[in-house]
Design a protein around this motif. Structure first.
Motif, mmCIF file in Angstrom:
data_model
loop_
_atom_site.group_PDB
_atom_site.id
_atom_site.type_symbol
_atom_site.label_atom_id
_atom_site.label_comp_id
_atom_site.label_asym_id
_atom_site.label_seq_id
_atom_site.Cartn_x
_atom_site.Cartn_y
_atom_site.Cartn_z
ATOM 1 N N GLY A 48 -64.307 61.655 72.151
ATOM 2 C CA GLY A 48 -64.480 61.891 73.578
ATOM 3 C C GLY A 48 -63.322 62.690 74.151
ATOM 4 N N PHE A 49 -62.109 62.334 73.759
ATOM 5 C CA PHE A 49 -60.926 63.061 74.228
ATOM 6 C C PHE A 49 -60.932 64.489 73.693
ATOM 7 C CE2 PHE A 49 -56.457 64.368 73.778
ATOM 8 C CZ PHE A 49 -56.043 64.250 75.097
ATOM 9 N N SER A 50 -61.328 64.633 72.419
ATOM 10 C CA SER A 50 -61.387 65.962 71.818
ATOM 11 C C SER A 50 -62.378 66.856 72.553
ATOM 12 C CB SER A 50 -61.789 65.849 70.345
ATOM 13 O OG SER A 50 -61.949 67.125 69.762
ATOM 14 N N MET A 51 -63.551 66.315 72.880
ATOM 15 C CA MET A 51 -64.541 67.081 73.626
ATOM 16 C C MET A 51 -64.038 67.452 75.013
ATOM 17 S SD MET A 51 -68.357 65.687 72.923
ATOM 18 C CE MET A 51 -68.937 66.927 74.077
ATOM 19 N N ALA A 52 -63.371 66.512 75.646
ATOM 20 C CA ALA A 52 -62.841 66.763 76.986
ATOM 21 C C ALA A 52 -61.803 67.885 76.954
ATOM 22 C CB ALA A 52 -62.224 65.490 77.552
ATOM 23 N N VAL A 53 -60.922 67.845 75.964
ATOM 24 C CA VAL A 53 -59.901 68.887 75.830
ATOM 25 C C VAL A 53 -60.562 70.235 75.536
ATOM 26 C CG1 VAL A 53 -57.995 69.709 74.392
ATOM 27 C CG2 VAL A 53 -58.059 67.327 75.119
ATOM 28 N N GLY A 54 -61.574 70.216 74.660
ATOM 29 C CA GLY A 54 -62.285 71.449 74.344
ATOM 30 C C GLY A 54 -62.959 72.047 75.571
ATOM 31 N N ASN A 55 -63.580 71.198 76.372
ATOM 32 C CA ASN A 55 -64.231 71.668 77.592
ATOM 33 C C ASN A 55 -63.198 72.187 78.591
ATOM 34 O OD1 ASN A 55 -66.536 72.222 79.017
ATOM 35 N ND2 ASN A 55 -66.943 70.137 79.650
ATOM 36 N N TYR A 56 -62.076 71.492 78.671
ATOM 37 C CA TYR A 56 -60.981 71.923 79.550
ATOM 38 C C TYR A 56 -60.514 73.333 79.172
ATOM 39 C CZ TYR A 56 -56.312 72.026 81.668
ATOM 40 O OH TYR A 56 -55.189 72.392 82.383
ATOM 41 N N GLN A 57 -60.276 73.527 77.873
ATOM 42 C CA GLN A 57 -59.788 74.825 77.404
ATOM 43 C C GLN A 57 -60.830 75.924 77.601
ATOM 44 O OE1 GLN A 57 -56.830 75.624 76.533
ATOM 45 N NE2 GLN A 57 -55.883 73.627 76.309
ATOM 46 N N SER A 58 -62.098 75.574 77.410
ATOM 47 C CA SER A 58 -63.174 76.546 77.570
ATOM 48 C C SER A 58 -63.273 77.036 79.015
ATOM 49 C CB SER A 58 -64.506 75.918 77.147
ATOM 50 O OG SER A 58 -65.580 76.790 77.397
ATOM 51 N N SER A 140 -65.267 64.701 83.585
ATOM 52 C CA SER A 140 -66.706 64.426 83.611
ATOM 53 C C SER A 140 -67.258 64.295 82.202
ATOM 54 C CB SER A 140 -67.443 65.546 84.358
ATOM 55 O OG SER A 140 -67.016 65.640 85.692
ATOM 56 N N THR A 141 -66.793 65.150 81.299
ATOM 57 C CA THR A 141 -67.249 65.114 79.909
ATOM 58 C C THR A 141 -66.845 63.809 79.235
ATOM 59 O OG1 THR A 141 -67.098 67.525 79.707
ATOM 60 C CG2 THR A 141 -67.121 66.256 77.660
ATOM 61 N N MET A 142 -65.585 63.433 79.381
ATOM 62 C CA MET A 142 -65.111 62.224 78.725
ATOM 63 C C MET A 142 -65.744 60.974 79.333
ATOM 64 S SD MET A 142 -61.255 61.188 77.655
ATOM 65 C CE MET A 142 -60.960 59.792 76.548
ATOM 66 N N PHE A 143 -65.939 60.967 80.637
ATOM 67 C CA PHE A 143 -66.574 59.824 81.287
ATOM 68 C C PHE A 143 -67.995 59.631 80.763
ATOM 69 C CE2 PHE A 143 -69.027 57.970 84.866
ATOM 70 C CZ PHE A 143 -68.375 56.750 84.934
ATOM 71 N N GLY A 144 -68.741 60.726 80.647
ATOM 72 C CA GLY A 144 -70.097 60.649 80.121
ATOM 73 C C GLY A 144 -70.106 60.217 78.668
ATOM 74 N N PHE A 145 -69.185 60.752 77.883
ATOM 75 C CA PHE A 145 -69.101 60.431 76.458
ATOM 76 C C PHE A 145 -68.874 58.934 76.247
ATOM 77 C CE2 PHE A 145 -67.487 60.129 72.203
ATOM 78 C CZ PHE A 145 -67.985 61.212 71.518
ATOM 79 N N ILE A 146 -67.955 58.362 77.006
ATOM 80 C CA ILE A 146 -67.593 56.957 76.796
ATOM 81 C C ILE A 146 -68.628 56.007 77.396
ATOM 82 C CG2 ILE A 146 -65.906 55.171 77.383
ATOM 83 C CD1 ILE A 146 -63.733 57.319 77.138
#
Length: 227
Positions: A48-58, A140-146
Motif C-alpha cells: 500500500g505504501f509502495s503504491m502510494a509513493v508510486g502514485n505520488y511520484q507519477s 487516497s490510494t493508500m487509504f483505499g488499499f488498506i
C-alpha cells in the motif's frame, strides 16, 4: 487534504487483488493462520505504501512536466510572437473557422496572455494542468488499499484472534470476502458517478474476479513449479 475517489478506487482494487493472492498462496502452502495474517498485513502496509509513493511520484512528475512545457510556451510567446499567433490561427482554421470570425478569435485569444498560453497548452500539446496534489493522491490510494484490501484477511484475522483451529478457515473464505470487497468497490464507484449500484457492483466483481483468478493461478503455477 482533498480526497480523490479515482485514486481510492485504484488503491482499493489493487489492495483486494494482492491481499487475496498473498492469502491464497499462503493457504496453498499450508502455512499457519498466524503466518497468513502476518503476510497479509505486511502486504497491506508495504505494498500500500509502495503504491502510494508510486502514485505520488507519477502525479508529481506530470505536474513538473506540464510546468516545464508551460514555461517553454511562455518563452515562445514572448520571443516568437508572430509564429505563435500563426499557430493559433492554424489551430482554429482546422476547427472550421474562417475570415473575419477567425481573425476575431485569434485577436481575442492573443490579447490575453494567460488565455493564449492555456490555449497553446491544450490545443497544441494536449496538456491540461492537473489540480490534484501529489500528497492527496498518495493518501487516497493508500487509504483505499488498506481499508478495502483488508477485507480478504478478515476471516483469518477473526480465527486468529479467537483461537479457532486452522481447518475452520481456508481460501474459500477469502474468495467470499474478496468478492464482497470487489462488490463494495463497485457500489462506491456507482454511488459517486451516479450509476446503478447493483450493475456497478456486479461489473466490478466480474473484473476483480478475473484479476484475482489470474493472481491465484499464477501463484498455483509457481507453487507447483517450485515444489
Amino acid at each position: 487534504m482533498k480526497w480523490h475517489f479515482e485514486d481510492f478506487i485504484y488503491g482499493a482494487f489493487d489492495g483486494s487483488v494482492t491481499t487475496f493472492a498473498v492469502v491464497a498462496g499462503a493457504i496453498g502452502a499450508s502455512l499457519p493462520i498466524m503466518v497468513v495474517v502476518i503476510l497479509g498485513f505486511a502486504n497491506l502496509f508495504a505494498d500500500g505504501f509502495s503504491m502510494a509513493v508510486g502514485n505520488y511520484q507519477s502525479v508529481k512528475a506530470r505536474i513538473e512536466f506540464i510546468q516545464k512545457e508551460r514555461k517553454r510556451e511562455e518563452w515562445e510567446i514572448d520571443n516568437m510572437e508572430e509564429s505563435e499567433k500563426q499557430e493559433i490561427r492554424e489551430i482554429y482554421q482546422k476547427k472550421g473557422f474562417t475570415s473575419e470570425l477567425l481573425d476575431e478569435i485569434v485577436k481575442v485569444i492573443t490579447s490575453r496572455r494567460k488565455v493564449w498560453i492555456d490555449t497553446m497548452m491544450k490545443e497544441e500539446l494536449g496538456l491540461i494542468e492537473d489540480e490534484r496534489k501529489p500528497l492527496d493522491t498518495a493518501s487516497s490510494t493508500m487509504f483505499g488499499f488498506i481499508t478495502i484490501g483488508i477485507i480478504p484477511l478478515i476471516p483469518f484475522l477473526f480465527v486468529y484472534l479467537v483461537g479457532i483451529t486452522q481447518k475452520s478457515v481456508g481460501s474459500a473464505d477469502s474468495v467470499i470476502f474478496t468478492s464482497v470487497a470487489f462488490f463494495l468497490i463497485g457500489i462506491i464507484k456507482g454511488k459517486i458517478v451516479k450509476k446503478p449500484l447493483l450493475r456497478s457492483g456486479l461489473m466490478t466483481l466480474l473484473i476483480g474476479g478475473l484479476a484475482a483468478t489470474v493472481a491465484y493461478l499464477m501463484g498455483l503455477l509457481l507453487s507447483n513449479l517450485i515444489t
